[in-house]
Design an enzyme around this catalytic site. Structure first.
Site, PDB file in Angstrom:
ATOM      1  N   ASP A 134      -9.025  -4.623  -6.408  1.00  0.00           N
ATOM      2  CA  ASP A 134      -8.645  -3.587  -5.456  1.00  0.00           C
ATOM      3  C   ASP A 134      -9.450  -2.320  -5.720  1.00  0.00           C
ATOM      4  O   ASP A 134      -9.313  -1.685  -6.769  1.00  0.00           O
ATOM      5  CB  ASP A 134      -7.149  -3.303  -5.588  1.00  0.00           C
ATOM      6  CG  ASP A 134      -6.587  -2.499  -4.415  1.00  0.00           C
ATOM      7  OD1 ASP A 134      -7.366  -1.803  -3.754  1.00  0.00           O
ATOM      8  OD2 ASP A 134      -5.369  -2.579  -4.190  1.00  0.00           O
ATOM      9  N   HIS A 187      -7.578  -5.016  -1.583  1.00  0.00           N
ATOM     10  CA  HIS A 187      -6.333  -4.278  -1.372  1.00  0.00           C
ATOM     11  C   HIS A 187      -5.229  -5.105  -0.712  1.00  0.00           C
ATOM     12  O   HIS A 187      -4.085  -4.699  -0.724  1.00  0.00           O
ATOM     13  CB  HIS A 187      -6.602  -3.028  -0.545  1.00  0.00           C
ATOM     14  CG  HIS A 187      -5.452  -2.086  -0.478  1.00  0.00           C
ATOM     15  ND1 HIS A 187      -4.731  -1.706  -1.599  1.00  0.00           N
ATOM     16  CD2 HIS A 187      -4.855  -1.451   0.571  1.00  0.00           C
ATOM     17  CE1 HIS A 187      -3.770  -0.877  -1.245  1.00  0.00           C
ATOM     18  NE2 HIS A 187      -3.819  -0.711   0.062  1.00  0.00           N
ATOM     19  N   SER A 230       0.851  -1.187   0.000  1.00  0.00           N
ATOM     20  CA  SER A 230       0.000   0.000   0.000  1.00  0.00           C
ATOM     21  C   SER A 230       0.888   1.239   0.000  1.00  0.00           C
ATOM     22  O   SER A 230       1.649   1.438  -0.944  1.00  0.00           O
ATOM     23  CB  SER A 230      -0.958  -0.033   1.190  1.00  0.00           C
ATOM     24  OG  SER A 230      -1.953   0.950   1.051  1.00  0.00           O
TER      25      SER A 230
END
Length: 715
Positions: free
Chosen positions: A657, A689, A582
């Site tokens: 995602d 994600h 991320s």
């Protein structure tokens, strides 16, 4: 001979190696610390409850304080027999208390009650069945009302058991009763019952002006498309309002929150008398907040209690906390002095006093003692690496620490505020659970977990303090190879996140913080991790240092770690790898492209490649809009830098995602082809994600193998 054999057995036991499965999910499976399941306080009592195994059965236990007298409320077998006539439940589902004599649990859309009878035994009965398609279910336990959404509309089962449809929006782009603003600003729900259950407030989010974004379902043939609404930075955002529904009149009013309509409505709080609703209204620029009061019956704006501004951003995260017995005094959370602290206000908007202050921040407000005017909090006062419990007098600000042991403490206070439950650990101590009175005159240990890692070969772990270019201390951990030999040189893996609202390092068990680090240490790697400026729990100056230039200050700080590693005689600077997910994936890719000579290998998961393609709320807080800050966006844009890559880069992304959309890495690949840059790539079909559950073992094996392929330690 027997002694020698026992010694050899003990030595072998301590040389046990982690499997990749244990390194990935072991802390929640076979290597989990001992726990008292569902441990917490019974409302309005000085008694704890928890569940325990009793042979093949399971029981719900209560334990009175300070006598420690235990009692069995009900056994799982009795619930199974009365509700299902068979062993349908293998363990207790999550239990929620209605009052000291009633609690409930849910199995999908079926709700059940456990109630204390006149003869003091407890009985399980069905309570309510919600529609099969119901989501976002919210229970108002005192009146027995249920609010929930079906599709984009909101429904209520009222106190008489009748279903009422509250909203009737036919356009699916108008969503009711759900979280809004992409769950920023501490928002985690969209349904707000009033304190006595007489009214229901709810978010209404109009997304018709927001662009559609396609998410592909590859499980069907042909693949199908689901369109979601994704508000990109600098582009159209959704518009949110707050409705108030009266179940008796079946009428809804909307609060008059004004314009522009793409502002943010946060910190929704009912007044204790149910007459007013308070909203922290934040402008889209996120640098100006108004705490407003509205009339709940008409929706009329009453007044602004106060305003907060900041040249960079204001980030409200907490609802108002009304003080016990007070309709006109509340606690407000604010970072206005540079750290998250508590302020006492009255409903006229007058600041009565700042309750907490200092170069540390309040983490949680966990309870209160009305008779002594005390709040119970946790904070970083001792160290940003630790969390401890305190009382603070809300009029004088007098602060007193309650726990004694170093480490990270999670606490819960009973209703009266005279007993505290303290679950804690530190680098060398697995989970311990203590209960004590808040006078600190009585204390009892309820649980000392055995060390689930005692038989494993563990690395040496060293706490490191470095300094940013402005002198700010930066905290890191250096994890040595388990068979460390100071005369050798070892490859290094740097794991990082270094983004807002996240702190990786704490004084808690296990000291590494992640068994995958230890797994790689067993395989001959040095692992290093550090929280640089921009991450949380260090105050506003530390966090805002990255404003309008995400990726730049963070890399400068992480380079302090790199330089430190290079200064160690046992580090092979030619074999350094970096990994993050991320924001950490963004940082990993940034290093591989903006400082391409530093790391030989990078593994980036779910990475942001261009902040113009990330969501409005988060991105504009830290970067302003692309129109206002073109240089900052361009500096951080990794799509224009693919040709800089010198090392080996593996990108990983989930195909579904909806946080960092798949297009980030797809566009990166397209640019890599243009610049004739070779990149390795792997996708997880259907994942959002992150990769969760058992499939995460596959992910971590792939990452480990990639480092082994390019950085393999010497035998």
């Amino acid at each position: 001979m027997l002694a020698m054999a026992l010694g050899a057995s003990s030595l072998y036991a301590q040389q046990q190696q982690f499997t990749i499965e244990e390194a990935t999910i072991g802390l929640s499976t076979n290597l989990a610390q001992d726990q008292l399941s569902q441990l917490n306080w019974i409302p309005n009592q000085s008694s704890l409850f928890y569940t325990v195994k009793t042979g093949v059965d399971e029981a719900l236990i209560t334990q009175a304080m300070p006598s420690l007298t235990t009692d069995t409320l009900i056994k799982l077998s009795a619930i199974n027999q009365s509700l299902f006539n068979r062993s349908a439940l293998r363990s207790f589902p999550e239990l929620q208390w209605i009052n000291a004599d009633q609690l409930y649990f849910a199995l999908e859309n079926h709700y059940f009650k456990l109630s204390k009878q006149a003869d003091h035994h407890w009985e399980a009965t069905p309570w309510q069945i919600l529609p099969e398609q119901a989501t976002n279910a919210t229970v108002e336990p005192s009146t027995g009302q249920f609010a929930y959404t079906v599709g984009n509309n909101l429904f209520l089962i009222n106190a008489e058991g009748k279903e009422q449809q509250i909203t009737h929006d036919s356009d699916a782009a108008i969503v009711n009763g759900q979280s809004v603003h992409r769950q920023e600003f501490g928002i985690d729900r969209g349904i707000f019952f009033s304190p006595k259950g007489n009214y229901l407030a709810f978010y209404r989010m109009d997304q018709r002006m927001v662009e559609d974004y396609p998410l592909i379902n590859w499980d069907e043939t042909p693949a199908t498309v689901h369109f979601t609404k994704y508000p990109f930075a600098g582009r159209a955002s959704h518009e949110v309002s707050l409705g108030v529904y009266n179940p008796k009149t079946t009428q809804t009013v909307f609060l008059q929150t004004g314009e522009p309509k793409d502002h943010y409505l946060t910190c929704v709080t009912w007044s204790p008398d149910e007459k007013s609703i308070y909203i922290a209204l934040l402008n889209r620029e996120q640098n100006h907040l108004w705490l407003n009061q509205y009339d709940a019956s008409s929706g009329r704006f009453i007044k602004t209690l106060f305003e907060e501004t900041d040249p960079k951003y204001v980030q409200p995260l907490h609802e108002l906390h009304f003080l016990p017995g007070k309709n006109d005094e509340f606690i407000w959370w604010s970072q206005r002095d540079g750290f998250m602290h508590l302020y006492r206000y009255n409903t006229a908007g007058k600041l009565l006093n700042q309750v907490t202050k200092g170069d540390w921040l309040v983490n949680e407000l966990v309870g209160e003692n009305a008779s002594k005017k005390l709040l119970y909090i946790t904070s970083s006062k001792e160290s940003p690496m630790e969390k401890h419990s305190y009382t603070v007098q809300w009029e004088t600000g007098k602060l007193e620490r309650l726990d004694q042991d170093p480490g990270t403490h999670q606490v819960a206070v009973n209703t009266a505020g005279d007993f505290m439950l303290d679950t804690w650990s530190n680098d060398s101590t697995p989970r311990s659970i203590d209960v004590f009175n808040t006078k600190k005159s009585w204390k009892k240990r309820l649980l000392t977990s055995k060390n689930p890692l005692a038989t494993y070969q563990r690395p040496k772990i060293e706490n490191v303090t470095l300094h940013a270019d402005d002198g700010t201390p930066l905290y890191g951990k250096l994890i040595y190879p388990t068979a460390f030999d100071a005369s050798k040189k070892y490859p290094v893996i740097v794991y990082l996140y270094n983004g807002p609202n996240v702190q990786l390092l704490a004084n808690s068990f296990p000291s590494s913080g992640n068994l995958w680090y230890e797994y790689m240490a067993q395989r001959g790697y040095i692992v290093f991790t550090m929280d640089g400026r921009g991450s949380s729990n260090r105050g506003l100056k530390f966090e805002q240092a990255t404003f309008r230039q995400l990726g730049t200050v963070e890399m400068n700080d992480q380079m302090q770690g790199v330089n430190y590693l290079k200064s160690l005689p046992f580090v092979d600077a030619s074999r350094m790898g970096i990994h993050g997910w991320s924001f950490g994936g963004f940082m990993t890719t940034s290093f591989m492209l903006r400082k391409p000579a530093v790391f030989k290998v990078g593994v980036a998961g779910g990475p942001v490649m261009d902040w113009k393609m990330y969501e409005v709320m988060y991105t504009e807080r830290y970067m302003d809009t692309p129109q206002e800050n073109p240089i900052g966006y361009e500096d951080a844009n990794l799509l224009t830098k693919t040709g800089n890559l010198k090392g080996n880069l593996l990108l990983i992304h989930g195909t579904s995602d909806s946080t960092v959309v798949w297009q980030h890495s797809i566009k990166f690949l397209k640019q890599a082809i243009k610049t004739k840059t070779q990149v390795d790539y792997f996708v997880y079909p259907g994942y959002e994600h992150n990769v969760r559950g058992y499939d995460r073992v596959h992910l971590m094996q792939k990452i480990s193998d990639y480092f082994d392929h390019y950085l393999k330690p010497e035998d």
